[in-house]
Design a protein around this motif. Sequence first.
Motif, PDB file in Angstrom:
ATOM      1  N   PRO A 171      89.057  69.353  57.225  1.00  0.00           N
ATOM      2  CA  PRO A 171      89.408  69.159  55.816  1.00  0.00           C
ATOM      3  C   PRO A 171      88.177  69.311  54.936  1.00  0.00           C
ATOM      4  N   TYR A 172      88.362  69.955  53.798  1.00  0.00           N
ATOM      5  CA  TYR A 172      87.253  70.260  52.895  1.00  0.00           C
ATOM      6  C   TYR A 172      87.354  69.364  51.671  1.00  0.00           C
ATOM      7  N   LYS A 173      86.330  68.554  51.446  1.00  0.00           N
ATOM      8  CA  LYS A 173      86.341  67.623  50.311  1.00  0.00           C
ATOM      9  C   LYS A 173      85.821  68.322  49.070  1.00  0.00           C
ATOM     10  N   GLY A 174      86.603  68.221  47.989  1.00  0.00           N
ATOM     11  CA  GLY A 174      86.214  68.811  46.722  1.00  0.00           C
ATOM     12  C   GLY A 174      86.098  67.778  45.624  1.00  0.00           C
ATOM     13  N   ARG A 175      85.891  68.253  44.437  1.00  0.00           N
ATOM     14  CA  ARG A 175      85.708  67.388  43.280  1.00  0.00           C
ATOM     15  C   ARG A 175      86.943  66.529  42.988  1.00  0.00           C
ATOM     16  N   HIS A 176      88.120  67.079  43.307  1.00  0.00           N
ATOM     17  CA  HIS A 176      89.358  66.397  42.920  1.00  0.00           C
ATOM     18  C   HIS A 176      90.276  66.067  44.098  1.00  0.00           C
ATOM     19  N   GLY A 177      89.734  66.125  45.307  1.00  0.00           N
ATOM     20  CA  GLY A 177      90.553  65.783  46.467  1.00  0.00           C
ATOM     21  C   GLY A 177      90.149  66.554  47.698  1.00  0.00           C
ATOM     22  N   TYR A 178      91.138  66.853  48.539  1.00  0.00           N
ATOM     23  CA  TYR A 178      90.869  67.489  49.828  1.00  0.00           C
ATOM     24  C   TYR A 178      91.742  68.724  50.025  1.00  0.00           C
ATOM     25  N   LEU A 179      91.145  69.749  50.643  1.00  0.00           N
ATOM     26  CA  LEU A 179      91.876  70.937  51.066  1.00  0.00           C
ATOM     27  C   LEU A 179      92.077  70.883  52.573  1.00  0.00           C
ATOM     28  N   LEU A 180      93.311  71.158  53.012  1.00  0.00           N
ATOM     29  CA  LEU A 180      93.626  71.109  54.432  1.00  0.00           C
ATOM     30  C   LEU A 180      94.154  72.461  54.901  1.00  0.00           C
ATOM     31  N   ASP A 181      93.968  72.731  56.169  1.00  0.00           N
ATOM     32  CA  ASP A 181      94.542  73.913  56.806  1.00  0.00           C
ATOM     33  C   ASP A 181      96.039  73.665  56.992  1.00  0.00           C
ATOM     34  N   ALA A 182      96.866  74.568  56.490  1.00  0.00           N
ATOM     35  CA  ALA A 182      98.323  74.384  56.556  1.00  0.00           C
ATOM     36  C   ALA A 182      98.827  74.240  57.986  1.00  0.00           C
ATOM     37  N   ASN A 183      98.130  74.846  58.933  1.00  0.00           N
ATOM     38  CA  ASN A 183      98.579  74.793  60.330  1.00  0.00           C
ATOM     39  C   ASN A 183      98.202  73.498  61.039  1.00  0.00           C
ATOM     40  N   HIS A 184      97.340  72.689  60.412  1.00  0.00           N
ATOM     41  CA  HIS A 184      96.896  71.439  61.037  1.00  0.00           C
ATOM     42  C   HIS A 184      96.917  70.288  60.019  1.00  0.00           C
ATOM     43  N   TYR A 185      97.911  70.296  59.168  1.00  0.00           N
ATOM     44  CA  TYR A 185      97.978  69.314  58.076  1.00  0.00           C
ATOM     45  C   TYR A 185      97.979  67.888  58.612  1.00  0.00           C
ATOM     46  N   GLY A 186      98.842  67.627  59.607  1.00  0.00           N
ATOM     47  CA  GLY A 186      99.005  66.276  60.116  1.00  0.00           C
ATOM     48  C   GLY A 186      97.719  65.669  60.649  1.00  0.00           C
ATOM     49  N   VAL A 187      97.052  66.407  61.525  1.00  0.00           N
ATOM     50  CA  VAL A 187      95.809  65.929  62.145  1.00  0.00           C
ATOM     51  C   VAL A 187      94.743  65.690  61.089  1.00  0.00           C
ATOM     52  N   GLN A 188      94.600  66.635  60.170  1.00  0.00           N
ATOM     53  CA  GLN A 188      93.565  66.523  59.145  1.00  0.00           C
ATOM     54  C   GLN A 188      93.892  65.424  58.132  1.00  0.00           C
ATOM     55  N   PHE A 189      95.170  65.211  57.861  1.00  0.00           N
ATOM     56  CA  PHE A 189      95.574  64.127  56.978  1.00  0.00           C
ATOM     57  C   PHE A 189      95.161  62.778  57.571  1.00  0.00           C
ATOM     58  N   LEU A 190      95.375  62.619  58.873  1.00  0.00           N
ATOM     59  CA  LEU A 190      94.993  61.369  59.537  1.00  0.00           C
ATOM     60  C   LEU A 190      93.476  61.177  59.500  1.00  0.00           C
ATOM     61  N   GLU A 191      92.731  62.277  59.595  1.00  0.00           N
ATOM     62  CA  GLU A 191      91.268  62.199  59.487  1.00  0.00           C
ATOM     63  C   GLU A 191      90.861  61.658  58.118  1.00  0.00           C
ATOM     64  N   ILE A 192      91.547  62.155  57.079  1.00  0.00           N
ATOM     65  CA  ILE A 192      91.220  61.723  55.719  1.00  0.00           C
ATOM     66  C   ILE A 192      91.551  60.252  55.522  1.00  0.00           C
ATOM     67  N   VAL A 193      92.697  59.807  56.063  1.00  0.00           N
ATOM     68  CA  VAL A 193      93.091  58.398  55.941  1.00  0.00           C
ATOM     69  C   VAL A 193      92.021  57.502  56.560  1.00  0.00           C
ATOM     70  N   LYS A 194      91.460  57.934  57.692  1.00  0.00           N
ATOM     71  CA  LYS A 194      90.389  57.159  58.333  1.00  0.00           C
ATOM     72  C   LYS A 194      89.155  57.107  57.435  1.00  0.00           C
ATOM     73  N   LEU A 195      88.881  58.241  56.768  1.00  0.00           N
ATOM     74  CA  LEU A 195      87.700  58.310  55.901  1.00  0.00           C
ATOM     75  C   LEU A 195      87.836  57.398  54.680  1.00  0.00           C
ATOM     76  N   ILE A 196      89.040  57.382  54.095  1.00  0.00           N
ATOM     77  CA  ILE A 196      89.214  56.590  52.865  1.00  0.00           C
ATOM     78  C   ILE A 196      89.537  55.134  53.159  1.00  0.00           C
ATOM     79  N   GLY A 197      89.834  54.843  54.432  1.00  0.00           N
ATOM     80  CA  GLY A 197      90.063  53.454  54.828  1.00  0.00           C
ATOM     81  C   GLY A 197      91.418  52.924  54.441  1.00  0.00           C
ATOM     82  N   LYS A 198      91.602  51.641  54.685  1.00  0.00           N
ATOM     83  CA  LYS A 198      92.827  50.895  54.409  1.00  0.00           C
ATOM     84  C   LYS A 198      93.935  51.360  55.321  1.00  0.00           C
TER      85      LYS A 198
END
Length: 354
Positions: A327-354
């Motif tokens: 996942p690529y972090k930008g000024r206004h959020g994150y860009l994810l690969d459409a083919n791996h959305y689920g895995v990368q979304f979970l990575e982001i949740v870990k990064l942002i916590g809660k």
Amino acid sequence: MKKVKSETDRKYYFLINSLEIGGAERVVINQANELIKKGFQVYVFTLKSACLYDLPKGVVHIPLSTISDNFCLFFALPRFIYRFQSLRKKYGLDDGISFLEISNFIHILARREAKISFRTHINFFTGFFGWLQKLFIKILYPRAAKIIVNSRENRHDLAAYLGISEQKIEVVYNSIDEEKIMLLSREALEDELQKKIRNKRVYITVGRLIKEKHHEIIMDALSCLKNKNWIWLIVGDGPERSFLETKAQEYGLEDSIFFLGQQKNIFKYVAKSDFFLYASSVEGFPNVLLEARFLGIPIITTDFKSGAREVILGEDTNMIGKVLRYPYKGRHGYLLDANHYGVQFLEIVKLIGK
């Protein structure tokens, strides 16, 4: 001596399929509102009669038919061309623009000086009807006097498809009514919904429930979260709603996912959310992402064609056409690969916590 027309004497028209809920429709409403403020007489021609927006005072809405099916619109092209030509002459309209493909075809065939707006990506058109539209785009669009697109990436790809210079295509980013958005965003949520989202992380997605939007990918990702202290608001309607509701029941997420249907005021929901989720495979330049960005809501989206990078990284980004590591972090959020959305979304949740 012949009187020169002042700006306040000018007339402007829009030609669009309908005024149902959608990004292009909101752009027309926003632009019409700005023109009205400047003293223009504004006419909006629609192929269908449906209108789900409150039109700015002074706008003249002229439906060209009572047809409701998009496929049927295509086969009524000759009728629409004749009616549009007649009405444009009747009201003395010289300056205007069309939105969405069928309306663009009519505009180009009805006048030589047609200005058209292409607000999606050429990859969006699939199936037989999509093939038919792409054929008409290939033949007709090079004949337009001006083509306006809403992202630099879209300009690059459309010029390559049509075999024309990028200089013949102008980039005009979608306009949003910031004052109106701020006003509507302050509206309170329904009491019952307000109680349900209290002390929970709120995700939101706004858009038509169609296959290309891939709401099911987001649902798959959310179902994998160990912490169930979240709510997902889905604003919009469409043919995939029944499928998605069934899928939510199968996951046992009926109390966490809320299908809100079409809403005139989407901003009160967006403003109360923590993250805007988007998993579309192909787009133009979605207004909903611009609006979420304006409200300061972080966006987690697929790196779709076209416009995702310009939304997340900023319109001045130099990353168009370059390979990103997701996942690529930008000024206004994150860009994810459409083919791996689920895995990368979970990575982001870990990064942002809660």
